[in-house]
Every structure is written in C-alpha cells, then in structure tokens.
Motif scaffolding. Sequence first.
Motif, PDB file in Angstrom:
ATOM      1  N   THR A 175      47.911  45.856  43.136  1.00  0.00           N
ATOM      2  CA  THR A 175      48.038  44.293  42.691  1.00  0.00           C
ATOM      3  C   THR A 175      46.883  44.141  41.823  1.00  0.00           C
ATOM      4  O   THR A 175      45.722  44.628  41.910  1.00  0.00           O
ATOM      5  N   TYR A 176      47.028  43.205  40.978  1.00  0.00           N
ATOM      6  CA  TYR A 176      45.811  42.806  39.986  1.00  0.00           C
ATOM      7  C   TYR A 176      45.932  41.219  39.978  1.00  0.00           C
ATOM      8  O   TYR A 176      47.013  40.515  39.768  1.00  0.00           O
TER       9      TYR A 176
ATOM     10  N   TYR B 229      51.870  43.050  39.769  1.00  0.00           N
ATOM     11  CA  TYR B 229      52.129  44.276  40.636  1.00  0.00           C
ATOM     12  C   TYR B 229      52.426  45.381  39.903  1.00  0.00           C
ATOM     13  O   TYR B 229      53.300  45.434  39.120  1.00  0.00           O
TER      14      TYR B 229
ATOM     15  N   GLY C 204      46.957  38.183  43.749  1.00  0.00           N
ATOM     16  CA  GLY C 204      47.619  39.200  43.021  1.00  0.00           C
ATOM     17  C   GLY C 204      48.541  38.624  42.181  1.00  0.00           C
ATOM     18  O   GLY C 204      49.631  37.910  42.775  1.00  0.00           O
TER      19      GLY C 204
ATOM     20  N   GLY D 181      44.996  45.870  46.729  1.00  0.00           N
ATOM     21  CA  GLY D 181      44.061  45.173  45.652  1.00  0.00           C
ATOM     22  C   GLY D 181      42.644  45.331  45.945  1.00  0.00           C
ATOM     23  O   GLY D 181      42.043  45.871  47.158  1.00  0.00           O
TER      24      GLY D 181
END
Length: 385
Positions: free
Chosen positions: A209-210, A221, A218, A187
Amino acid sequence: MSRVSHILAPLPVNPHDPAAILPDLEAAIAGQTSVLPLPQGDITRSTVLRNTQRAGEPIDDAIALVVATSGSTGTPKGAQLSPLNVVASADATHQALGGPGQWLLAMPGHHIAGIQVLIRSLVAGVDPLCLDLSAGFDVSAFARAAHVLGRTGDRAYTALTPLQLAKAMDTLEGIEALALFDAVLIGGAPLNPQLRVSAEKLGITLRATYGASETAGGCVYDGMALPGTRVRVVDGRIRLGGPTIAHGYRNLPGHAAFSEPGWFITSDGGFIENGHLNVTGRLDNVIDSGGLKLHPEVLEKELLMVPGVAEACVVGVPHPRLGQAIVAAYTGAASLMDILVALEDAEVPRWQVPKDLKRVEELPLTGPGKIDRRAVRELFSAASS
C-alpha cells in the motif's frame, strides 16, 4: 470550513486494549465529536501531540479525526480528516479486496494504519480482533489470533509493516498464520522484493500500500489507485486526489501541500507507467553526490535484493569533495563482500555504490516500520568523529 462547534478531544489509545476507542471513533465518524488519537504510555509523544494539535481547543465540526504524521522530518503535522474521508477510504479498501471481512489489528491504534483497521471494522459491522501491543509485535499471539479469525468463516484481513511481515515469516507458525488471511496489507515502508517473492510461493496474499495520514491511509495498492482515488505526477512529484484527501493540517493552515483544492501534493517522487504508479522515494531524501542525484530508495531496493539483507537504509553524509557521500546501513547475515559483488552483478552504477557499508543489529525507527534516517546518519557521523 468555518463552523467551530466541537472541542478537539484527546483520545489516548491503550496498547493493551486498542478496541476500547471504538465507541469514540464511531461517534467521530457520525459527526458527534472530534478526536485526536494519542499513544497512551508515551508521555513525551502524547504531550507533543496535545500541544502541537491544540487538544482541548475549538475545531471545525466537520472534522472527525486529527491524525498526526510520524514527524520524521520535524514537528508532527496533524491531518484533519472528515467522516467522508475515513469512510470513503474504508469502502474503497473493501471494494479493492473483494468485500468486507473481519480485521485483526496488529499495529498501534493511534497511527493512521491502525485507526483505519478499526474504522473498516466499524463500517463492516464486524468486531475487530486486536493484539496486545504493549510489549511489541509477538508472532505467537498473532498466529493464535489469525487461527481464531480463520474459524469464523468470514473474509479475514490484517495490516502489517514490512518489519512485522519479516518477523512473522521467520517462523513456521507465522507463515501458516499469514496464509490464513484473504489479504495482508503492507505499508509504512517499501516492501522487500525477496519477501514478496517468498510470500507468493507460500500462498500468502500481500498488497503493498501507498498513502499517508493526509490520504486517510493507503489509497494506492500495488501501484493501482483505489476506487475514487486520482493520481497525477507533476514535475516528478506525486499528487493524490479524491474523497479521502484531508482538509489541511490542524497546526499548519494554508500549507502548500493542500494548495490545489481536492489534492494532496506529496513529498514523494515517482512516475506512472502503463497506469501503474512507481514511487521512487521522498524528494527531500535525495542525495547529491558530486553533482549526481540519487533517490536512496532506488539503491535500497537493490540492496534488499541481495540474499542475506533483511533491511537497508541509504543516506548521504557530508563529504569535502562530493558534497555528500552515499553510505548504507543494513541488517542481516550478508557480508560486505556479498553486497559489493551483488551490486556489481546488478550493474549498479559505480558512483551509487556506498562509500561505507555498516551492518547493524537493528535499524533505528521513527514510528511503526519507518526507519529514522537522521539516526542512521548519526551512526556514520559518530564513527567518523
């Protein structure tokens, strides 16, 4: 939230021993204190955070942590996270990964990604293994720690930035170490598609990840929301909801990002396709070139597909006719001609092809793995002045 009984306590994180803050984190998620993680040794950054987040002043006792954003677009904002926020995030992560395990901390412990590695360890009841990051990310130290985790028999996890991943995958010991983990969270910046393909071939399990400080780390995923997280896209802007959403900003009460209760309105554009979130990039980074608009991340993804391009950053610089000209800086062995040919083969629209390409030894950063776009613009401004 009107109760005020805690004092926001500064919590310096020693890069030699980030695990030393575990007792303070445990007290915070138990509701006994409120803390502000700070980078020990970085006096300038630490002072800015103490001042902007009002360390030493009263704070609502429902807040466990105030976690600062990177501040890449201005003054750092302080996300106010409750015990529920951070514990819900840790539980959702373990559920998505197949169960709790032992974590290796390889990121700064004052950033949300590093903090969450420590909190996941507390929630799992398993002591984390922490790298000494005082001199940066060392692949040999990372490999040694990975082998220690591999001998425990527990599930093993770590979290890295794309830059750390690339550095580890440049060596055989790094590749062997990465393959020991049940999952490696990536990430902080987009994952290079070439690296992902290479990792899969080598038996390395990556999860892109965001998320953000405002979502306790995160929460999406590989494009899929973690348990409890809700995702909407309204007018092209991503909105995230669920139990991990922060209680506003410490230093910016009433901010528009939290105007819808229970939701965080991000600065990112995207779309949902077949239940999968696709992030196109930050809306405030959009380049307007001759009336045509480009998310720089879209072109960066194409550049990262070019063999020999390790990192790429696309920005807009002032142009007398176009308004903004599209330019790009990159690292790696690829030549300018290699890139231009590859972009043509990929049928990238001609107007999106950078007007100037610059190969550099390294791209400037603002936080772990995050490229400093303003500094990249200055590389081209300096060249034209």
